[in-house]
Design a protein around this motif. Structure first.
Motif, PDB file in Angstrom:
ATOM      1  N   LYS A 156      22.983 -32.377   2.606  1.00  0.00           N
ATOM      2  CA  LYS A 156      22.772 -32.982   3.923  1.00  0.00           C
ATOM      3  C   LYS A 156      22.480 -31.911   4.975  1.00  0.00           C
ATOM      4  O   LYS A 156      21.563 -32.052   5.794  1.00  0.00           O
ATOM      5  CB  LYS A 156      24.009 -33.780   4.345  1.00  0.00           C
ATOM      6  CG  LYS A 156      24.248 -35.063   3.574  1.00  0.00           C
ATOM      7  CD  LYS A 156      25.502 -35.745   4.114  1.00  0.00           C
ATOM      8  CE  LYS A 156      25.804 -37.037   3.394  1.00  0.00           C
ATOM      9  NZ  LYS A 156      27.042 -37.676   3.924  1.00  0.00           N
ATOM     10  N   SER A 157      23.266 -30.855   4.952  1.00  0.00           N
ATOM     11  CA  SER A 157      23.120 -29.794   5.955  1.00  0.00           C
ATOM     12  C   SER A 157      21.772 -29.106   5.842  1.00  0.00           C
ATOM     13  O   SER A 157      21.147 -28.772   6.858  1.00  0.00           O
ATOM     14  CB  SER A 157      24.248 -28.763   5.806  1.00  0.00           C
ATOM     15  OG  SER A 157      25.502 -29.355   6.057  1.00  0.00           O
ATOM     16  N   LYS A 186      19.020 -31.389   7.300  1.00  0.00           N
ATOM     17  CA  LYS A 186      19.093 -31.404   8.763  1.00  0.00           C
ATOM     18  C   LYS A 186      18.578 -30.084   9.339  1.00  0.00           C
ATOM     19  O   LYS A 186      17.873 -30.070  10.352  1.00  0.00           O
ATOM     20  CB  LYS A 186      20.530 -31.669   9.206  1.00  0.00           C
ATOM     21  CG  LYS A 186      21.019 -33.074   8.878  1.00  0.00           C
ATOM     22  CD  LYS A 186      22.494 -33.240   9.207  1.00  0.00           C
ATOM     23  CE  LYS A 186      22.998 -34.618   8.806  1.00  0.00           C
ATOM     24  NZ  LYS A 186      24.453 -34.784   9.074  1.00  0.00           N
ATOM     25  N   TRP A 187      18.941 -28.979   8.679  1.00  0.00           N
ATOM     26  CA  TRP A 187      18.455 -27.670   9.127  1.00  0.00           C
ATOM     27  C   TRP A 187      16.937 -27.609   9.018  1.00  0.00           C
ATOM     28  O   TRP A 187      16.263 -27.129   9.933  1.00  0.00           O
ATOM     29  CB  TRP A 187      19.072 -26.559   8.271  1.00  0.00           C
ATOM     30  CG  TRP A 187      18.524 -25.198   8.598  1.00  0.00           C
ATOM     31  CD1 TRP A 187      18.991 -24.325   9.536  1.00  0.00           C
ATOM     32  CD2 TRP A 187      17.371 -24.567   8.009  1.00  0.00           C
ATOM     33  NE1 TRP A 187      18.206 -23.190   9.566  1.00  0.00           N
ATOM     34  CE2 TRP A 187      17.208 -23.318   8.640  1.00  0.00           C
ATOM     35  CE3 TRP A 187      16.470 -24.946   7.010  1.00  0.00           C
ATOM     36  CZ2 TRP A 187      16.176 -22.434   8.304  1.00  0.00           C
ATOM     37  CZ3 TRP A 187      15.440 -24.073   6.679  1.00  0.00           C
ATOM     38  CH2 TRP A 187      15.306 -22.836   7.318  1.00  0.00           C
ATOM     39  N   LYS A 192      15.150 -29.605  11.662  1.00  0.00           N
ATOM     40  CA  LYS A 192      15.295 -28.936  12.958  1.00  0.00           C
ATOM     41  C   LYS A 192      14.384 -27.712  13.064  1.00  0.00           C
ATOM     42  O   LYS A 192      13.875 -27.392  14.147  1.00  0.00           O
ATOM     43  CB  LYS A 192      16.757 -28.522  13.163  1.00  0.00           C
ATOM     44  CG  LYS A 192      17.025 -27.841  14.497  1.00  0.00           C
ATOM     45  CD  LYS A 192      18.495 -27.468  14.623  1.00  0.00           C
ATOM     46  CE  LYS A 192      18.767 -26.754  15.942  1.00  0.00           C
ATOM     47  NZ  LYS A 192      20.205 -26.368  16.070  1.00  0.00           N
ATOM     48  N   GLU A 238      10.525 -36.683   9.174  1.00  0.00           N
ATOM     49  CA  GLU A 238      11.563 -36.529  10.200  1.00  0.00           C
ATOM     50  C   GLU A 238      12.206 -37.864  10.565  1.00  0.00           C
ATOM     51  O   GLU A 238      13.362 -37.906  11.003  1.00  0.00           O
ATOM     52  CB  GLU A 238      10.976 -35.885  11.465  1.00  0.00           C
ATOM     53  CG  GLU A 238      10.480 -34.464  11.281  1.00  0.00           C
ATOM     54  CD  GLU A 238       9.011 -34.405  10.890  1.00  0.00           C
ATOM     55  OE1 GLU A 238       8.403 -33.339  11.046  1.00  0.00           O
ATOM     56  OE2 GLU A 238       8.476 -35.440  10.428  1.00  0.00           O
ATOM     57  N   LEU A 241      15.647 -38.819   9.202  1.00  0.00           N
ATOM     58  CA  LEU A 241      16.834 -38.075   9.622  1.00  0.00           C
ATOM     59  C   LEU A 241      18.082 -38.953   9.717  1.00  0.00           C
ATOM     60  O   LEU A 241      19.144 -38.579   9.201  1.00  0.00           O
ATOM     61  CB  LEU A 241      16.570 -37.366  10.957  1.00  0.00           C
ATOM     62  CG  LEU A 241      17.729 -36.558  11.552  1.00  0.00           C
ATOM     63  CD1 LEU A 241      18.176 -35.459  10.593  1.00  0.00           C
ATOM     64  CD2 LEU A 241      17.334 -35.951  12.897  1.00  0.00           C
ATOM     65  N   ILE A 267      19.853 -39.700   6.337  1.00  0.00           N
ATOM     66  CA  ILE A 267      20.495 -38.639   5.556  1.00  0.00           C
ATOM     67  C   ILE A 267      21.983 -38.919   5.399  1.00  0.00           C
ATOM     68  O   ILE A 267      22.555 -38.758   4.317  1.00  0.00           O
ATOM     69  CB  ILE A 267      20.249 -37.266   6.211  1.00  0.00           C
ATOM     70  CG1 ILE A 267      18.776 -36.877   6.055  1.00  0.00           C
ATOM     71  CG2 ILE A 267      21.150 -36.196   5.592  1.00  0.00           C
ATOM     72  CD1 ILE A 267      18.387 -35.603   6.774  1.00  0.00           C
ATOM     73  N   ASP A 268      22.629 -39.358   6.462  1.00  0.00           N
ATOM     74  CA  ASP A 268      24.060 -39.656   6.387  1.00  0.00           C
ATOM     75  C   ASP A 268      24.340 -41.036   5.810  1.00  0.00           C
ATOM     76  O   ASP A 268      25.449 -41.308   5.360  1.00  0.00           O
ATOM     77  CB  ASP A 268      24.696 -39.543   7.780  1.00  0.00           C
ATOM     78  CG  ASP A 268      24.830 -38.101   8.239  1.00  0.00           C
ATOM     79  OD1 ASP A 268      25.128 -37.237   7.391  1.00  0.00           O
ATOM     80  OD2 ASP A 268      24.607 -37.833   9.431  1.00  0.00           O
TER      81      ASP A 268
END
Length: 211
Positions: free
Chosen positions: A56-57, A60-61, A64, A155, A158, A161-162
């Motif tokens: 997940k991280s 997201k990175w 971004k 994107e 996003l 993702i969670d």
């Protein structure tokens, strides 16, 4: 009384058989844990939150920082040139590739093997460009996002993702796989992870048919 004496041993044998079966299932690691809140499924009965959070991280990175990564002109040439200039055939700008790889490494999510394989893609791309010179249309092999495997606006996934369900398959003490599906991209992903010095890193990203 005879009927009771006969039935009791049979009942005991049946209970023991069920207990042995349950015990064997536990030992074989075939239990699947399900977390209905986070929609996480964990194979092999392990706590895989660290692996899932890593995936997940990273996504997201990447979302971004994608514009920063795209600023590196790793592919040169093409028909988009100034007036009175001849278009160049596509080629790989390896000095820009090195900067791109360094930026990826800064994320702290990827193994050295991943970065090595990423660079190899550009080496193979340069070989293709030399064997198949062209300067019009999208450069072959570099016309889609390298991490989401799509030309669409990934994107927009996003928020998902969670929300997505993550299926984790432990492959021993130092290897693990995380699969998940993103609805807007319409792709199921498999992240192969490797544990180095007690920490998980992403070793490979690919698209697969099913979870």
């Amino acid at each position: 009384m005879k009927r009771i004496i006969i039935c009791v041993p049979i009942l005991i044998l049946f209970i023991q058989s069920c207990q042995n079966k349950d015990s064997n299932q536990l030992k074989s690691g075939s239990i699947v844990k399900s977390d209905s809140v986070n929609k996480e499924e964990v194979n092999s009965g392990i706590n895989a939150k660290e692996e899932i959070e890593l995936v997940k991280s990273f996504m997201k990175w990447y979302i971004k920082n994608v514009n920063t990564l795209y600023k590196f002109n790793t592919i040169g040439g093409g028909a988009n040139v100034a007036e009175n200039e001849e278009p160049q055939n596509y080629f790989v700008n390896f000095s820009e590739v090195e900067k791109y790889i360094v930026e990826l490494k800064k994320s702290g999510f990827l193994t050295e093997n991943f970065l090595k394989n990423e660079k190899q893609i550009f080496i193979e791309g340069e070989k293709y460009f030399k064997e198949n010179p062209e300067n019009d249309g999208p450069p072959y092999g570099f016309d889609y996002d390298r991490f989401f495997f799509t030309q669409e606006a990934f994107e927009e996934d996003l928020p998902n993702i969670d929300k997505s369900k993550y299926v984790v398959n432990q492959k021993g003490e130092f290897n693990s796989e995380v699969k998940f599906y993103l609805p807007i991209c319409g792709i199921t992903y498999k992240y192969s992870l490797k544990k180095v010095n007690e920490k998980w890193f992403i070793d490979k990203i690919e698209s697969v048919d099913t979870l």
